[in-house]
Design a protein around this motif. Structure first.
Motif, mmCIF file in Angstrom:
data_model
loop_
_atom_site.group_PDB
_atom_site.id
_atom_site.type_symbol
_atom_site.label_atom_id
_atom_site.label_comp_id
_atom_site.label_asym_id
_atom_site.label_seq_id
_atom_site.Cartn_x
_atom_site.Cartn_y
_atom_site.Cartn_z
ATOM 1 N N GLU A 45 -19.832 34.966 88.281
ATOM 2 C CA GLU A 45 -19.524 35.623 86.551
ATOM 3 C C GLU A 45 -18.973 36.759 87.502
ATOM 4 N N PRO A 46 -19.859 36.992 88.273
ATOM 5 C CA PRO A 46 -19.321 38.855 88.474
ATOM 6 C C PRO A 46 -18.233 39.057 89.302
ATOM 7 N N SER A 47 -17.765 38.283 90.725
ATOM 8 C CA SER A 47 -16.933 37.972 90.803
ATOM 9 C C SER A 47 -15.474 37.903 89.607
ATOM 10 N N LEU A 48 -16.073 36.914 88.927
ATOM 11 C CA LEU A 48 -15.110 36.907 87.777
ATOM 12 C C LEU A 48 -14.987 38.488 87.584
ATOM 13 N N ARG A 49 -15.773 38.710 87.082
ATOM 14 C CA ARG A 49 -15.452 40.144 86.548
ATOM 15 C C ARG A 49 -14.582 41.357 87.169
ATOM 16 N N ALA A 50 -15.043 40.987 88.223
ATOM 17 C CA ALA A 50 -14.015 41.604 89.277
ATOM 18 C C ALA A 50 -12.488 41.043 89.603
ATOM 19 N N VAL A 51 -12.140 40.254 89.203
ATOM 20 C CA VAL A 51 -10.655 39.388 89.177
ATOM 21 C C VAL A 51 -10.611 40.604 88.181
ATOM 22 N N ASP A 52 -10.732 40.073 86.838
ATOM 23 C CA ASP A 52 -10.297 41.308 85.619
ATOM 24 C C ASP A 52 -10.271 42.578 85.979
ATOM 25 N N TRP A 53 -10.747 43.667 86.392
ATOM 26 C CA TRP A 53 -10.981 44.674 86.994
ATOM 27 C C TRP A 53 -9.685 44.931 87.952
ATOM 28 N N ALA A 54 -9.887 44.203 89.114
ATOM 29 C CA ALA A 54 -8.500 44.087 89.890
ATOM 30 C C ALA A 54 -6.841 44.278 89.560
ATOM 31 N N ALA A 55 -6.910 42.872 88.420
ATOM 32 C CA ALA A 55 -5.892 43.023 87.727
ATOM 33 C C ALA A 55 -5.710 43.978 87.249
ATOM 34 N N ASP A 56 -6.522 44.596 86.122
ATOM 35 C CA ASP A 56 -5.879 46.026 85.999
ATOM 36 C C ASP A 56 -5.505 46.486 86.856
ATOM 37 N N GLU A 57 -6.336 47.699 87.988
ATOM 38 C CA GLU A 57 -5.998 47.791 88.682
ATOM 39 C C GLU A 57 -4.482 48.068 89.106
ATOM 40 N N ALA A 58 -4.315 46.128 89.819
ATOM 41 C CA ALA A 58 -2.885 46.212 90.217
ATOM 42 C C ALA A 58 -1.886 46.368 89.270
ATOM 43 N N VAL A 59 -1.545 46.490 87.953
ATOM 44 C CA VAL A 59 -0.583 46.880 87.072
ATOM 45 C C VAL A 59 -0.848 48.412 86.879
ATOM 46 N N LEU A 60 -2.210 48.826 86.839
ATOM 47 C CA LEU A 60 -1.850 50.230 86.969
ATOM 48 C C LEU A 60 -0.553 50.568 88.413
ATOM 49 N N ARG A 61 -1.125 50.023 89.454
ATOM 50 C CA ARG A 61 -0.253 51.096 90.447
ATOM 51 C C ARG A 61 0.721 49.721 91.389
ATOM 52 N N GLY A 62 1.616 48.855 90.368
ATOM 53 C CA GLY A 62 2.383 48.257 90.809
ATOM 54 C C GLY A 62 2.378 47.497 91.075
ATOM 55 N N ALA A 63 1.162 47.078 91.779
ATOM 56 C CA ALA A 63 0.670 46.266 93.255
ATOM 57 C C ALA A 63 0.770 44.403 92.848
ATOM 58 N N PRO A 64 0.675 44.006 94.304
ATOM 59 C CA PRO A 64 0.676 42.309 93.768
ATOM 60 C C PRO A 64 -0.919 42.012 93.895
ATOM 61 N N LEU A 65 -1.976 41.366 92.861
ATOM 62 C CA LEU A 65 -2.947 41.032 93.219
ATOM 63 C C LEU A 65 -3.135 39.726 94.014
#
Length: 290
Positions: A13-33
């Protein structure tokens, strides 16, 4: 070519939370995940095959983990570009290598119980001490959800040598992306060796140490971008305690970690170690070249 936001996933579950956070961050940066699962399954399974799949059973499990993580990322951010990797090697080595070609490396805290989630897993701790790009450890709720930006500020801990600090620059850039202010914090203490029985002298020494902390903050902000609102404060106390306290009202806590070329030991100081274990919000460790 845009460097990806890389996430270490393991099915927890912690790693899936990290996926959520990183997906949001990737969109902010305009970067791939990029989602990465690493394990030495080949060493332990050899040629053992899963029934009817002609693959090692651990490889099947690994592919299921990254596929699940990819679906979660797309559910969170439908437009994010996602790639995956299943690597047959130690996860700490794989993630440090991935950090060489990443804009950001993201992991979660490891463990499912409340007690376990107050501690940092050994993989994240090792990677935090060696990553070549900024690394985020996503700390958050116990409801399998990534922490969301509710406080509207990025906190950065300002170190002894703030001029040209990579951590300060990162904090400004992140605040600009999010449209929030930067709260720069400098902790200071009155060394015990300077204790005195004379109240007037004690007061003068206290003001001296506080003023030195103010000057460090001023140096950190001398090249501050005009389009980011910033607040500065000095706080008396242990640095890790001050920063953990500040994390309770932050969306992101940014600190620097020295990287010495040619040094192969764990390059993570006591402040970073303590903050990673106890912060109330996601923590970014930014490499500082010395």
């Amino acid at each position: 070519m845009d460097l990806p936001v890389v996430v270490g996933v393991d099915g927890s579950e912690p790693s899936l939370r990290a996926v959520d956070w990183a997906a949001d961050e990737a969109v902010l940066r305009g970067a791939p995940l990029r989602l990465v699962y690493a394990s030495l399954w080949e060493r332990y399974e050899g040629t053992l095959l899963a029934t009817d799949l002609d693959k090692p059973s651990e490889q099947v499990r690994a592919e299921d983990i990254v596929d699940t993580a990819a679906r979660r990322a797309h559910h969170r951010q439908p437009d994010v570009k996602v790639s995956t990797g299943v690597l047959p090697e130690e996860p700490e080595y794989a993630l440090v290598r991935e950090s060489r070609t990443a804009s950001l490396l993201v992991t979660g805290t490891r463990g499912r119980s409340g007690l376990a989630e107050t501690l940092l897993g050994s993989v994240s701790l090792i990677v935090a001490g060696h990553a070549q790009c900024p690394m985020v450890v996503v700390r958050g709720n116990h409801d399998a959800q990534a922490p969301t930006g509710t406080h509207g500020r990025v906190v950065v801990g300002v170190g002894e040598k703030p001029a040209g600090s990579a951590a300060v620059r990162f904090a400004y850039e992140e605040a600009r992306r999010r449209g929030v202010p930067v709260d720069a914090v400098r902790a200071w203490r009155w060394p015990a060796r300077e204790s005195t029985d004379f109240p007037l002298l004690a007061g003068e020494l206290t003001r001296l140490h506080e003023q030195q902390a103010v000057e460090v903050l001023e140096a950190a902000f001398q090249d501050a971008p005009a389009d980011v609102v910033s607040h500065r404060r000095v706080v008396e106390g242990r640095t890790r305690t001050v920063l953990v306290d500040a994390s309770r009202d932050a969306d992101l806590l940014v600190i620097g970690a020295k990287r010495r070329p040619g040094h192969y030991g764990l390059q993570l100081g006591r402040v970073a170690h303590g903050v990673l274990h106890h912060s109330a919000c996601p923590v970014v460790i930014v490499p500082e070249r010395v």
